[in-house]
Design a protein around this motif. Structure first.
Motif, short mmCIF file in Angstrom:
data_model
loop_
_atom_site.label_atom_id
_atom_site.label_comp_id
_atom_site.label_asym_id
_atom_site.label_seq_id
_atom_site.Cartn_x
_atom_site.Cartn_y
_atom_site.Cartn_z
N THR A 25 -10.15 3.33 6.68
CA THR A 25 -10.19 1.90 6.39
C THR A 25 -11.11 1.17 7.37
OG1 THR A 25 -7.91 2.01 5.59
CG2 THR A 25 -8.78 -0.17 6.08
N PRO A 48 -2.57 5.87 2.92
CA PRO A 48 -3.29 4.98 3.85
C PRO A 48 -3.59 5.64 5.19
CG PRO A 48 -1.41 3.87 2.86
CD PRO A 48 -1.27 5.31 2.52
N LEU A 79 -5.44 -4.21 10.69
CA LEU A 79 -5.94 -3.90 9.35
C LEU A 79 -4.83 -3.98 8.30
CD1 LEU A 79 -8.33 -0.92 10.17
CD2 LEU A 79 -9.00 -3.21 9.40
N THR A 80 -5.14 -4.60 7.19
CA THR A 80 -4.30 -4.80 6.01
C THR A 80 -3.17 -5.81 6.25
OG1 THR A 80 -2.55 -3.12 6.26
CG2 THR A 80 -4.68 -2.38 5.39
N CYS A 137 -11.76 -3.43 14.84
CA CYS A 137 -10.95 -3.70 13.64
C CYS A 137 -9.49 -3.83 14.07
CB CYS A 137 -11.11 -2.57 12.62
SG CYS A 137 -12.82 -2.24 12.16
N ALA A 163 -14.67 -0.78 6.70
CA ALA A 163 -14.67 -2.21 7.04
C ALA A 163 -15.66 -2.57 8.13
CB ALA A 163 -13.26 -2.63 7.47
N ASP A 221 0.81 -1.22 0.00
CA ASP A 221 0.00 0.00 0.00
C ASP A 221 0.85 1.27 0.00
OD1 ASP A 221 -2.31 -1.55 0.11
OD2 ASP A 221 -2.33 -1.58 2.30
N GLU A 253 -5.56 -9.83 9.77
CA GLU A 253 -6.62 -8.82 9.87
C GLU A 253 -7.91 -9.46 10.38
OE1 GLU A 253 -9.41 -6.67 6.63
OE2 GLU A 253 -7.29 -6.05 6.56
#
Length: 282
Positions: free
Chosen positions: A118, A113, A188-189, A185, A122, A17, A193
């Motif tokens: 995000t 990012p 993340l990524t 969350c 999500a 990313d 995840e």
């Protein structure tokens, strides 16, 4: 090249990313200032970038911001990276940008990012607005004050939290918003995840059990849904119950129905008609 400060976003987990414009800026900058030179050093090494690094974290940025501004004005191109994601979002980069803006020094902010956006997407939350509260407060009094301030906000609530404090944060959130759903969350990524969505009391119990088992790891973002119809109804009923107690007290003191209704409307936020009905009941 004229001097400027370049805010360079970096991946929140997955190296794929990394924005190309940020890579170009890091390659061409005279120096890279970083929240943690060890973290940014590994990132630069992964992309084959050899660059002089200077540490510029929360403890240092207050005393060094003016010096950075002076260097930019003298023609130096300085890139700034936080540990992960978008600099300036709950990290000291925000003060560095502010110092440059106040002095009129050039600033270029590159998009990239961010865990906030995000996690919001999500989470599965459908509210079209969100409020970002940064890192969730640590102390109980600060938690209550922060949540009371946004209780009626028609928006999703987003907070960063560490794995060491997530169970306590969810307990405070479940107490404040027992009828809301939320999403935790985590990582993340990254490879592991995870997005766990449920009612806040259920999330509280889930992560309390994980904490007891010692199995919580990784960076975490909490996304709490905005006020629901059920929550609004429950708040209305609670206000009416409290208003009935107050109305009985005022009636015992000899107050007239009209005055009681006016007091109830002011103290409990009730519509005048509802307040008058409660006054009549008393």
């Amino acid at each position: 090249m004229a001097g400027k400060l370049i805010i360079c976003p970096t991946p929140i987990g997955n190296l794929g990313d990394m924005p190309q414009r940020a890579l170009d800026a890091l390659t061409s900058a005279d120096v890279v200032c970083a929240e943690d030179t060890r973290v940014t050093g590994k990132l630069l090494a992964a992309f084959g970038i050899g660059k002089r690094l200077e540490r510029l974290d929360e403890a240092l940025i207050g005393s060094r911001a003016d010096g950075i501004v002076a260097r930019v004005e003298a023609g130096e191109v300085i890139a700034y990276c936080s540990d992960a994601g978008m600099p300036g979002v709950s990290d000291p980069g925000l003060r560095l940008v502010r110092a440059c803006r106040e002095a009129g020094a050039p600033v270029e902010v590159l998009p990239g990012p961010t865990a906030t956006a995000t996690a919001y997407v999500a989470s599965g939350c459908t509210n079209p607005r969100f409020y970002f509260g940064g890192f969730f407060p640590r102390k109980a009094g600060e938690q209550k004050a922060a949540l009371d301030a946004v209780r009626t906000l028609d928006a999703a609530l987003i907070y960063y939290e560490s794995p060491n404090r997530i169970a306590g944060a969810l307990a405070a959130l479940a107490e404040a918003f027992p009828l809301r759903e939320a999403a935790v969350c985590r990582e993340l990524t990254k490879l592991h995840e995870e997005v766990v969505r449920d009612a806040l009391p259920a999330l509280r119990d889930e992560f309390a059990a994980r904490e007891a088992a010692g199995s919580i790891k990784g960076e975490i973002v909490i996304v709490i849904d905005g006020p629901s119809e059920a929550e609004g109804q429950a708040a209305q009923e609670s206000a009416e119950d409290s208003a009935r107690v107050r109305a009985a007290q005022l009636k015992a003191e000899g107050a007239r129905n009209k005055d009681i209704a006016k007091t109830l409307a002011a103290e409990f936020g009730l519509p005048r008609n509802a307040a008058y009905e409660i006054a009549l009941e008393a």
